[in-house]
Scaffold this motif. Structure first.
Motif, PDB file in Angstrom:
ATOM      1  N   ASP A   1     129.282  97.558  58.655  1.00 29.09           N
ATOM      2  CA  ASP A   1     128.370  96.586  58.074  1.00 29.09           C
ATOM      3  C   ASP A   1     126.939  96.832  58.521  1.00 29.09           C
ATOM      4  O   ASP A   1     126.696  97.305  59.639  1.00 29.09           O
ATOM      5  CB  ASP A   1     128.764  95.163  58.478  1.00 29.09           C
ATOM      6  CG  ASP A   1     129.951  94.638  57.700  1.00 29.09           C
ATOM      7  OD1 ASP A   1     130.736  95.469  57.193  1.00 29.09           O
ATOM      8  OD2 ASP A   1     130.113  93.417  57.613  1.00 29.09           O
TER       9      ASP A   1
ATOM     10  N   TRP B   1     130.081  99.881  48.289  1.00 27.81           N
ATOM     11  CA  TRP B   1     129.486  98.831  49.106  1.00 27.81           C
ATOM     12  C   TRP B   1     129.661  97.483  48.421  1.00 27.81           C
ATOM     13  O   TRP B   1     129.904  97.406  47.222  1.00 27.81           O
ATOM     14  CB  TRP B   1     128.003  99.102  49.353  1.00 27.81           C
ATOM     15  CG  TRP B   1     127.187  99.308  48.091  1.00 27.81           C
ATOM     16  CD1 TRP B   1     126.986 100.469  47.423  1.00 27.81           C
ATOM     17  CD2 TRP B   1     126.494  98.295  47.361  1.00 27.81           C
ATOM     18  NE1 TRP B   1     126.211 100.259  46.309  1.00 27.81           N
ATOM     19  CE2 TRP B   1     125.880  98.940  46.255  1.00 27.81           C
ATOM     20  CE3 TRP B   1     126.308  96.918  47.510  1.00 27.81           C
ATOM     21  CZ2 TRP B   1     125.119  98.244  45.319  1.00 27.81           C
ATOM     22  CZ3 TRP B   1     125.547  96.230  46.583  1.00 27.81           C
ATOM     23  CH2 TRP B   1     124.951  96.898  45.510  1.00 27.81           C
ATOM     24  N   ASN B   2     129.558  96.428  49.214  1.00 22.45           N
ATOM     25  CA  ASN B   2     129.567  95.081  48.649  1.00 22.45           C
ATOM     26  C   ASN B   2     128.757  94.158  49.563  1.00 22.45           C
ATOM     27  O   ASN B   2     128.480  94.483  50.725  1.00 22.45           O
ATOM     28  CB  ASN B   2     130.991  94.558  48.459  1.00 22.45           C
ATOM     29  CG  ASN B   2     131.717  94.332  49.765  1.00 22.45           C
ATOM     30  OD1 ASN B   2     132.250  95.273  50.362  1.00 22.45           O
ATOM     31  ND2 ASN B   2     131.738  93.096  50.235  1.00 22.45           N
ATOM     32  N   ARG B   3     128.353  93.014  49.011  1.00 17.43           N
ATOM     33  CA  ARG B   3     127.535  92.043  49.726  1.00 17.43           C
ATOM     34  C   ARG B   3     128.330  90.756  49.929  1.00 17.43           C
ATOM     35  O   ARG B   3     129.057  90.308  49.044  1.00 17.43           O
ATOM     36  CB  ARG B   3     126.265  91.700  48.939  1.00 17.43           C
ATOM     37  CG  ARG B   3     125.394  92.869  48.526  1.00 17.43           C
ATOM     38  CD  ARG B   3     124.603  93.448  49.679  1.00 17.43           C
ATOM     39  NE  ARG B   3     123.688  92.524  50.315  1.00 17.43           N
ATOM     40  CZ  ARG B   3     122.451  92.257  49.893  1.00 17.43           C
ATOM     41  NH1 ARG B   3     121.993  92.825  48.783  1.00 17.43           N
ATOM     42  NH2 ARG B   3     121.664  91.424  50.571  1.00 17.43           N
TER      43      ARG B   3
ATOM     44  N   GLN C   1     124.811  87.733  54.666  1.00 20.33           N
ATOM     45  CA  GLN C   1     123.882  88.715  55.235  1.00 20.33           C
ATOM     46  C   GLN C   1     124.541  90.060  55.494  1.00 20.33           C
ATOM     47  O   GLN C   1     123.896  90.977  56.015  1.00 20.33           O
ATOM     48  CB  GLN C   1     123.288  88.181  56.537  1.00 20.33           C
ATOM     49  CG  GLN C   1     124.285  88.115  57.697  1.00 20.33           C
ATOM     50  CD  GLN C   1     123.702  87.471  58.929  1.00 20.33           C
ATOM     51  OE1 GLN C   1     123.011  86.463  58.848  1.00 20.33           O
ATOM     52  NE2 GLN C   1     123.976  88.054  60.084  1.00 20.33           N
TER      53      GLN C   1
ATOM     54  N   LEU D   1     126.055  93.602  54.454  1.00 19.00           N
ATOM     55  CA  LEU D   1     126.184  94.701  53.498  1.00 19.00           C
ATOM     56  C   LEU D   1     127.270  95.617  54.056  1.00 19.00           C
ATOM     57  O   LEU D   1     127.056  96.311  55.051  1.00 19.00           O
ATOM     58  CB  LEU D   1     124.857  95.447  53.356  1.00 19.00           C
ATOM     59  CG  LEU D   1     124.877  96.781  52.608  1.00 19.00           C
ATOM     60  CD1 LEU D   1     125.337  96.589  51.162  1.00 19.00           C
ATOM     61  CD2 LEU D   1     123.516  97.457  52.654  1.00 19.00           C
TER      62      LEU D   1
ATOM     63  N   TYR E   1     116.659  99.518  48.016  1.00 14.29           N
ATOM     64  CA  TYR E   1     116.688  98.083  47.747  1.00 14.29           C
ATOM     65  C   TYR E   1     115.313  97.611  47.276  1.00 14.29           C
ATOM     66  O   TYR E   1     114.307  98.332  47.384  1.00 14.29           O
ATOM     67  CB  TYR E   1     117.111  97.318  49.008  1.00 14.29           C
ATOM     68  CG  TYR E   1     116.248  97.582  50.226  1.00 14.29           C
ATOM     69  CD1 TYR E   1     115.231  96.692  50.593  1.00 14.29           C
ATOM     70  CD2 TYR E   1     116.438  98.713  51.018  1.00 14.29           C
ATOM     71  CE1 TYR E   1     114.435  96.921  51.701  1.00 14.29           C
ATOM     72  CE2 TYR E   1     115.648  98.952  52.130  1.00 14.29           C
ATOM     73  CZ  TYR E   1     114.650  98.062  52.468  1.00 14.29           C
ATOM     74  OH  TYR E   1     113.860  98.292  53.567  1.00 14.29           O
TER      75      TYR E   1
END
Length: 473
Positions: free
Chosen positions: A93, A113-115, A118, A120, A140
């Motif tokens: 992360d 990836w995923n969110r 807070q 990532l 980003y």
């Protein structure tokens, strides 16, 4: 040679169970596991991440304060995070609050990836081996957030009248770049910031390049010494810049908002003098440059010891300048392991103010201590609210007991050991943990080792960890 026979699924499962080998075979490798999302800090448990140690951040940023749907402008960034895996990783992360992620790669290969909040979470194509150094690149963009802390103060990305100011204590740096945002993981930095021509972008370390192309200017900064992310900064705006050196040749870079130039001139002229005194008092300066950033009073609610170059909201007084420069030794170079250890930052920096007064015809530190003990609660009603080494809540890690009672602990040590040993402790502590991390237990053990003939039990029990006002000064 015997003819090979296919293994039935049941037999295959039995072989796995009997040999302990995975379906990939017994090649001696260890299957990776996900790194932890958070380091379980006692006050900010989600801050930071497990499974790796960052060694370097390379940030390429572009910021336009007039571009975006709301006040705060638009930030576009590419962050390359170089890290070493501390165990075999199948995923890890990064902390990143807000902003939109375009893509993520690990070692040049696109990663999943995923969110979530807070976090990532990055899943590289292949597991990372323990001890392996790897580079993660995140692209980003968006409008960075301003965070309201538990104590009500603002941090993160703070829009200003002509730009922005990034302040990160305790968790605000995750609003403008992805990383391992906990003080226990320090790294070196390269930060390049492109802004509209006419504005400046000031950051930590040394300015290595300034280049204008068309209507935009890029400022490139390099920080060679390890830095915790909470003391990383970017200040974008109109600044009057002055460059000089201290008596021993240390570069000084000062950036002042034009509206604060006149008010700041006298106190900032004392910066070289303060640095000479601080080196004599605390030992060799731990960084390759010094200076200050002075913005307007409305741009922030507090000063902050951003590394190399403290930030001040308006012209500071001498005491505040002394305080933030002392933090370069205590807080920036010797950084707490967790946010519970804030008194090691603020107690030392506050005591530096007392020592400056003592050495410059003001009250002695002993008189300051005695006055605080006698009637300090008249001016600071929460002075005895909690012990400095145990703030009662996340919103109280910057409250009066951490600062003033922290300084009182140091003065009690000075009384117990005498000046010669005390200054040996102060300088030795900074030297022993230079560019590292330490906690309260490390400090108490260090003091006891340097003064083995003294009993510190009462100081630790009553002054460092004790509730309420101690019975005796």
């Amino acid at each position: 040679m015997p003819r090979s026979v296919p293994i039935a699924p049941a037999a295959l499962l039995l072989a796995v169970l009997l040999t302990g080998c995975g379906l990939a075979g017994c090649d001696g490798g260890v299957k990776g596991t996900p790194g932890g999302s958070g380091l379980r800090d006692p006050y900010f448990p989600k801050a930071g991440n497990g499974g790796y140690d960052v060694t370097h951040y390379d940030l390429t940023l572009a910021y336009d304060p007039n571009d975006g749907d709301q006040r705060g402008g638009r930030l576009t960034g590419t962050a390359t995070v170089t890290a070493r895996a501390t165990h075999a990783l199948s995923a890890f992360d990064l902390d990143l609050r807000g902003l939109d992620v375009t893509d993520v790669s690990v070692e040049g290969r696109a990663a999943r990836w995923n969110r979530a909040g807070q976090e990532l979470t990055v899943r590289p194509r292949g597991d990372l081996e323990k001890g392996e150094t790897f580079r993660t690149t995140v692209r980003y963009h968006g409008t960075p957030q301003t965070i309201t802390d538990p104590d009500g103060s603002k941090e993160g990305w703070l829009p200003t009248a002509d730009g922005a100011l990034a302040l990160g204590e305790p968790i605000g740096s995750m609003t403008w770049f992805p990383g391992n945002h906990h003080p226990s993981d320090k790294a070196t930095y390269d930060i390049a910031v492109t802004v509209p021509k006419g504005l400046r972008a000031v950051s930590n370390g040394e300015l290595t390049d300034e280049r204008t192309t068309g209507h935009r200017t890029t400022f490139t900064w390099h920080t060679a010494e390890p830095m915790a992310s909470y003391v990383a900064t970017i200040a974008v705006g109109h600044y009057t810049v002055s460059r000089s050196t201290t008596s021993d040749g240390l570069p000084v870079y000062v950036a002042v908002d034009p509206a604060q130039t006149a008010a700041s001139r006298k106190v900032l002229a004392r910066l070289p003098e303060i640095m000479d005194w601080a080196r004599y008092t605390f030992g060799p300066y731990p960084f390759s440059s010094t200076g200050a950033i002075v913005d307007r009073p409305d741009d922030a609610e507090y000063a902050l010891e951003t590394q190399n170059r403290p930030v001040f909201p308006g012209a500071p007084d001498t005491a505040t300048l002394v305080h933030e420069l002392a933090h370069q030794w205590y807080g920036d170079s010797v950084t707490p392991k967790t946010w519970r250890d804030m008194w090691l930052n603020e107690g030392f920096a506050t005591y530096a103010e007392w020592l400056w007064d003592e050495d410059h015809d003001g009250d002695t530190a002993d008189r300051t201590f005695t006055s605080l003990y006698a009637h300090g609660e008249d001016d600071y009603e929460d002075l005895w609210a909690f012990p400095p080494a145990r703030p009662s809540a996340p919103g109280r890690i910057s409250d009066t007991p951490v600062y003033l009672r922290g300084a009182m602990v140091l003065h009690k040590i000075r009384r117990a050991v005498g000046d010669d040993t005390f200054y040996d402790i102060v300088q030795g502590w900074a030297a022993t943990h230079r560019h590292g991390n330490a906690d309260t237990a490390d400090f108490t053990a260090y003091v006891e080792k340097r003064a083995p003939d003294k009993d510190f039990t009462g100081i630790w029990k009553d002054w460092l960890y004790g509730d309420g006002k101690p019975d005796h000064a």
